[in-house]
Design an enzyme around this catalytic site. Structure first.
Site, short mmCIF file in Angstrom:
data_model
loop_
_atom_site.label_atom_id
_atom_site.label_comp_id
_atom_site.label_asym_id
_atom_site.label_seq_id
_atom_site.Cartn_x
_atom_site.Cartn_y
_atom_site.Cartn_z
N ARG A 13 113.19 74.68 85.71
CA ARG A 13 113.03 74.06 84.38
C ARG A 13 111.56 73.73 84.11
O ARG A 13 110.88 74.45 83.38
CB ARG A 13 113.93 72.81 84.28
N ASP A 14 111.05 72.68 84.71
CA ASP A 14 109.66 72.29 84.43
C ASP A 14 108.72 73.43 84.83
O ASP A 14 107.74 73.72 84.15
CB ASP A 14 109.32 71.02 85.23
N HIS A 204 107.94 61.65 89.48
CA HIS A 204 107.81 63.00 88.92
C HIS A 204 106.33 63.17 88.59
O HIS A 204 105.88 62.90 87.48
CB HIS A 204 108.69 63.09 87.66
N HIS A 206 102.89 65.29 88.22
CA HIS A 206 102.18 66.57 88.09
C HIS A 206 100.87 66.44 88.86
O HIS A 206 100.38 65.34 89.10
CB HIS A 206 101.98 66.91 86.61
N CYS A 237 103.93 71.10 81.01
CA CYS A 237 104.62 70.88 79.75
C CYS A 237 103.78 71.45 78.61
O CYS A 237 102.61 71.10 78.47
CB CYS A 237 104.87 69.38 79.53
N ASN A 246 104.19 70.58 88.41
CA ASN A 246 104.63 69.48 89.27
C ASN A 246 103.99 69.62 90.64
O ASN A 246 103.59 70.73 91.02
CB ASN A 246 106.14 69.54 89.52
P1 HMG Z 1 113.16 68.31 65.41
O1 HMG Z 1 112.51 69.44 64.70
O2 HMG Z 1 112.70 66.95 65.11
O3 HMG Z 1 114.75 68.35 65.33
O4 HMG Z 1 113.02 68.59 66.99
P2 HMG Z 1 115.76 68.57 64.16
O5 HMG Z 1 116.97 67.80 64.54
O6 HMG Z 1 115.11 68.33 62.83
O7 HMG Z 1 116.10 70.14 64.30
C1 HMG Z 1 115.16 71.15 64.06
C2 HMG Z 1 115.73 72.48 64.53
O8 HMG Z 1 115.96 72.43 65.94
C3 HMG Z 1 117.08 72.79 63.90
O9 HMG Z 1 117.17 74.23 63.84
C4 HMG Z 1 118.06 72.30 64.91
O10 HMG Z 1 119.31 72.93 64.86
C5 HMG Z 1 117.35 72.65 66.21
P3 HMG Z 1 116.78 75.05 62.52
O11 HMG Z 1 117.69 74.51 61.45
O12 HMG Z 1 115.32 74.78 62.24
O13 HMG Z 1 117.06 76.48 62.92
N1 HMG Z 1 117.75 71.79 67.31
C6 HMG Z 1 118.18 72.25 68.50
N2 HMG Z 1 118.38 73.51 68.95
C7 HMG Z 1 118.84 73.64 70.20
N3 HMG Z 1 119.10 72.58 71.01
C8 HMG Z 1 118.93 71.32 70.58
C9 HMG Z 1 118.45 71.13 69.27
N4 HMG Z 1 118.18 70.03 68.54
C10 HMG Z 1 117.76 70.45 67.35
N5 HMG Z 1 119.19 70.31 71.39
C11 HMG Z 1 113.74 68.36 69.24
C12 HMG Z 1 113.46 67.67 67.91
C13 HMG Z 1 113.92 67.29 70.28
C14 HMG Z 1 115.00 69.19 69.11
C15 HMG Z 1 112.55 69.32 69.56
O14 HMG Z 1 111.35 68.62 69.39
C16 HMG Z 1 112.65 69.86 70.95
O15 HMG Z 1 113.53 70.64 71.26
N6 HMG Z 1 111.73 69.48 71.82
C17 HMG Z 1 111.78 69.96 73.19
C18 HMG Z 1 110.68 69.42 73.94
C19 HMG Z 1 110.74 69.88 75.37
O16 HMG Z 1 111.69 70.50 75.82
N7 HMG Z 1 109.66 69.56 76.09
C20 HMG Z 1 109.54 69.90 77.48
C21 HMG Z 1 110.44 69.11 78.33
S1 HMG Z 1 109.92 67.42 78.55
C22 HMG Z 1 108.82 67.51 79.89
O17 HMG Z 1 108.44 68.56 80.30
C23 HMG Z 1 108.43 66.22 80.54
C24 HMG Z 1 109.20 65.98 81.85
O18 HMG Z 1 109.01 67.06 82.75
C25 HMG Z 1 108.72 64.69 82.51
C26 HMG Z 1 107.20 64.61 82.64
O19 HMG Z 1 106.59 65.51 83.21
O20 HMG Z 1 106.67 63.62 82.17
C27 HMG Z 1 110.70 65.84 81.61
MG MG Z 2 107.28 67.30 84.02
#
Ligand code: HMG
Ligand code: MG
Length: 303
Positions: A13-14, A204, A206, A237, A246
């Site tokens: 994933r990450d 967690h 990095h 990310c 990570n």
């Molecule tokens: P948004 O644009 O505010 O959401 O995004 P929305 O509700 O307005 O929806 C916009 C579009 O996204 C729509 O589609 C929804 O259907 C779709 P459209 O009508 O434009 O075709 N949508 C989705 N599609 C699939 N699955 C869903 C979903 N929700 C809405 N669950 C949202 C808000 C959170 C969805 C967006 O910003 C997003 O997906 N962000 C993902 C961010 C991400 O994955 N980042 C990386 C992981 S976090 C990380 O790496 C940190 C971590 O490792 C810890 C660390 O290191 O600190 C965990």
């Molecule tokens: Mg991370």
């Protein structure tokens, strides 16, 4: 210090969420199989997020289904109810919600404020409780934010407490951009431990600035017993500019085994999993231990 440490493997994933070379669903499943075979029994395998935000995680449903026969616990990220429903439909038993300790990162990553993100998680946690699904909670930017700079330990503690009070079984504290140093890590962990039991915390970290192992050791001194790591040190990310992967699982395992801590991980098998992925994405692992063991193998083969 500790007899055992739980490692939560982040590679699929990450590790792959920021990868430029496309990695097929089949290759992701083969990677997870190899990681489980190496003894990594808890693996984060995908994310049910917007395909526009993270195209690399498209097919997470097929990945989750494809590993369901393996003896492991498989985690997936869900940012909202839509993600939760998709994860459940693919058979998820453990999901992770992800919040941030800084407003700038919350906005960049999930397009909402910290408070709004918590409101999105509430129905996810309520439904998960009814469904008997475990929920892990992340807090990002616990030691610094690429947009807001310094992050106060109390800000981390507040978000961690909120996720804990909502029913997350474990809070994973993310140094998303790898800027922390050991004493700052300790200070942050102490602030969080005032609200969440230490046994329910995970680190967690990095490794952007090469401090992750030192920070993990500092956290172990504080009693934390769960570590997120990615095979080969893969990843980063896409919404955290400049951040690298990570801490590498090989580096963590090497340090822990050296400390006499059992991990249950077979280093040679882990190295095989890492090297296979490394071939696919066309890049040598950044893990120092993987590089050292690969160099040793090459030297031995030449003799
Ligand atoms: P948004 O644009 O505010 O959401 O995004 P929305 O509700 O307005 O929806 C916009 C579009 O996204 C729509 O589609 C929804 O259907 C779709 P459209 O009508 O434009 O075709 N949508 C989705 N599609 C699939 N699955 C869903 C979903 N929700 C809405 N669950 C949202 C808000 C959170 C969805 C967006 O910003 C997003 O997906 N962000 C993902 C961010 C991400 O994955 N980042 C990386 C992981 S976090 C990380 O790496 C940190 C971590 O490792 C810890 C660390 O290191 O600190 C965990
Ligand atoms: Mg991370």
């Amino acid at each position: 210090m500790h007899d055992t440490i739980r490692i939560i493997e982040m590679g699929p994933r990450d590790g792959l969420q920021n990868e430029k070379t496309p990695v097929s669903v089949e290759a992701r499943i083969a990677f997870i199989e190899a990681l489980v075979e190496a003894g990594l029994r808890t693996v984060e395998v995908g994310a049910f997020v917007s395909p526009k935000a993270i195209p690399q995680m498209v097919g997470s449903d097929q990945v989750l289904r494809g590993v369901s026969h393996l003896a492991g616990e498989f985690h997936v990220l869900v940012p909202n109810e839509k993600g939760y429903e998709a994860a459940r439909a693919a058979g998820a038993r453990t999901v992770s919600v992800f919040a941030a300790a800084s407003e700038g990162f919350s906005r960049a990553n999930i397009n909402c404020s910290i408070t709004e993100s918590i409101e999105r998680f509430k129905p996810v946690l309520a439904r998960a409780k009814a469904d008997g699904v475990r929920v892990r909670g992340y807090v990002s930017c616990v030691l610094g934010c690429p947009f807001d700079g310094k992050v106060k330990p109390q800000a981390v503690a507040d978000v961690a407490k909120t996720l804990w009070d909502l029913g997350c079984y474990e809070i994973s504290l993310g140094d998303t951009i790898g800027v922390g140093t050991p004493l700052k890590a300790k200070e942050m962990l102490r602030a969080v431990a005032a609200h969440v039991p230490t046994e329910n915390l995970a680190m967690h970290f990095h490794d952007t600035y090469g401090q992750a192992l030192a920070n993990l050791y500092a956290g172990m001194e504080e009693g934390v017993r769960a570590i997120d790591a990615a095979a080969g040190g893969l990843g980063g990310c896409p919404f955290a500019p400049g951040a690298t992967g990570n801490v590498a699982t090989e580096d963590v395992v090497y340090m822990l085994e050296g400390l006499g801590v059992r991990t249950g991980v077979d280093m040679q098998k882990l190295l095989t999993a890492t090297n296979e992925m490394s071939k696919l994405i066309g890049r040598a692992p950044v893990s120092r231990v993987a590089a050292a063991l690969n160099a040793k193998k090459r030297a031995t083969n030449k003799e």
